[in-house]
Design a protein around this motif. Structure first.
Motif, PDB file in Angstrom:
ATOM      1  N   ASP A   1       0.838  -1.198  -0.108  1.00  0.00           N
ATOM      2  CA  ASP A   1      -0.204   0.038   0.060  1.00  0.00           C
ATOM      3  C   ASP A   1       0.768   1.266   0.080  1.00  0.00           C
ATOM      4  OD1 ASP A   1      -2.472  -1.473   0.139  1.00  0.00           O
ATOM      5  OD2 ASP A   1      -2.598  -1.339   2.083  1.00  0.00           O
ATOM      6  N   ASN A   2       0.530   2.466  -0.734  1.00  0.00           N
ATOM      7  CA  ASN A   2       1.137   3.627  -0.845  1.00  0.00           C
ATOM      8  C   ASN A   2       2.372   3.292  -1.301  1.00  0.00           C
ATOM      9  OD1 ASN A   2      -1.288   3.951   0.794  1.00  0.00           O
ATOM     10  ND2 ASN A   2      -0.278   5.552   2.165  1.00  0.00           N
TER      11      ASN A   2
ATOM     12  N   SER B   1      -3.607   9.678 -11.001  1.00  0.00           N
ATOM     13  CA  SER B   1      -4.384   8.775 -10.432  1.00  0.00           C
ATOM     14  C   SER B   1      -4.364   8.873  -8.988  1.00  0.00           C
ATOM     15  CB  SER B   1      -4.122   7.350 -11.013  1.00  0.00           C
ATOM     16  OG  SER B   1      -3.052   6.844 -10.465  1.00  0.00           O
ATOM     17  N   TRP B   2      -3.308   9.043  -8.239  1.00  0.00           N
ATOM     18  CA  TRP B   2      -2.998   9.198  -6.803  1.00  0.00           C
ATOM     19  C   TRP B   2      -3.618  10.693  -6.143  1.00  0.00           C
ATOM     20  CZ3 TRP B   2      -2.469   5.368  -3.699  1.00  0.00           C
ATOM     21  CH2 TRP B   2      -1.842   4.048  -4.172  1.00  0.00           C
TER      22      TRP B   2
ATOM     23  N   GLU C   1      -5.984  12.429  -7.714  1.00  0.00           N
ATOM     24  CA  GLU C   1      -7.448  12.392  -7.416  1.00  0.00           C
ATOM     25  C   GLU C   1      -8.032  11.729  -6.423  1.00  0.00           C
ATOM     26  OE1 GLU C   1      -8.607  11.104 -11.622  1.00  0.00           O
ATOM     27  OE2 GLU C   1      -8.051  12.880 -12.498  1.00  0.00           O
ATOM     28  N   LYS C   2      -7.323  10.870  -5.888  1.00  0.00           N
ATOM     29  CA  LYS C   2      -7.432  10.256  -4.698  1.00  0.00           C
ATOM     30  C   LYS C   2      -7.366  11.046  -3.274  1.00  0.00           C
ATOM     31  CE  LYS C   2      -6.935   5.677  -6.651  1.00  0.00           C
ATOM     32  NZ  LYS C   2      -6.125   4.737  -6.698  1.00  0.00           N
TER      33      LYS C   2
ATOM     34  N   TYR D   1      -3.989  11.782  -2.418  1.00  0.00           N
ATOM     35  CA  TYR D   1      -2.803  11.579  -1.934  1.00  0.00           C
ATOM     36  C   TYR D   1      -1.704  12.587  -2.444  1.00  0.00           C
ATOM     37  CZ  TYR D   1      -4.003   6.932  -0.427  1.00  0.00           C
ATOM     38  OH  TYR D   1      -4.475   5.706   0.168  1.00  0.00           O
TER      39      TYR D   1
END
Length: 126
Positions: A21-22, A77-78, A80-81, A83
């Motif tokens: 993750d991350n 993509s990150w 937009e979440k 991050y």
């Protein structure tokens, strides 16, 4: 603030860490003879020994730089979440991927001013 650590496929990460993750990787393409292949640490079947043995035998091999479009889509993509991003770039002593990543980070920072977007030159080769 939540972060994702990103790198390119040349990061030499221990295989057990890939896919955590991350932690994300931007694939890198390379050619071996007439074949174009993609290298991603967590799902690669790249035979490094075979690649370098082929070079020694005279096989035409070549690596490619990550395109600005690939950087932007992977990072966006990150973002937009929600991050923030720390991108660890292949050494500027070997490639211009760091310079390209900086250009994209600056562009994306304008679109996502509430998040941090940092590209770091690993300087692992000079």
């Amino acid at each position: 603030m939540d972060y994702v650590i990103m790198s390119d496929a040349a990061c030499d990460l221990a295989s057990g860490l890939a896919g955590q993750d991350n932690l994300d990787f931007i694939p890198m393409e390379y050619t071996k003879g007439l074949e174009t292949l993609t290298f991603v640490p967590e799902s690669s079947n790249m035979d490094l020994k075979g690649f370098y043995d082929g070079q020694r035998k005279g096989d035409l091999t070549k690596t490619t730089q990550i395109s600005p479009e690939k950087y932007e889509s992977s990072m966006r993509s990150w973002l937009e979440k929600g991050y923030s991003i720390l991108y660890l770039a292949l050494s500027s002593g070997l490639s211009s991927t760091y310079q390209t990543s900086c250009m994209i980070c600056q562009r994306l920072q304008k679109a996502y001013p509430q998040l941090e977007i940092v590209s770091l030159d690993t300087r692992s080769a000079r």
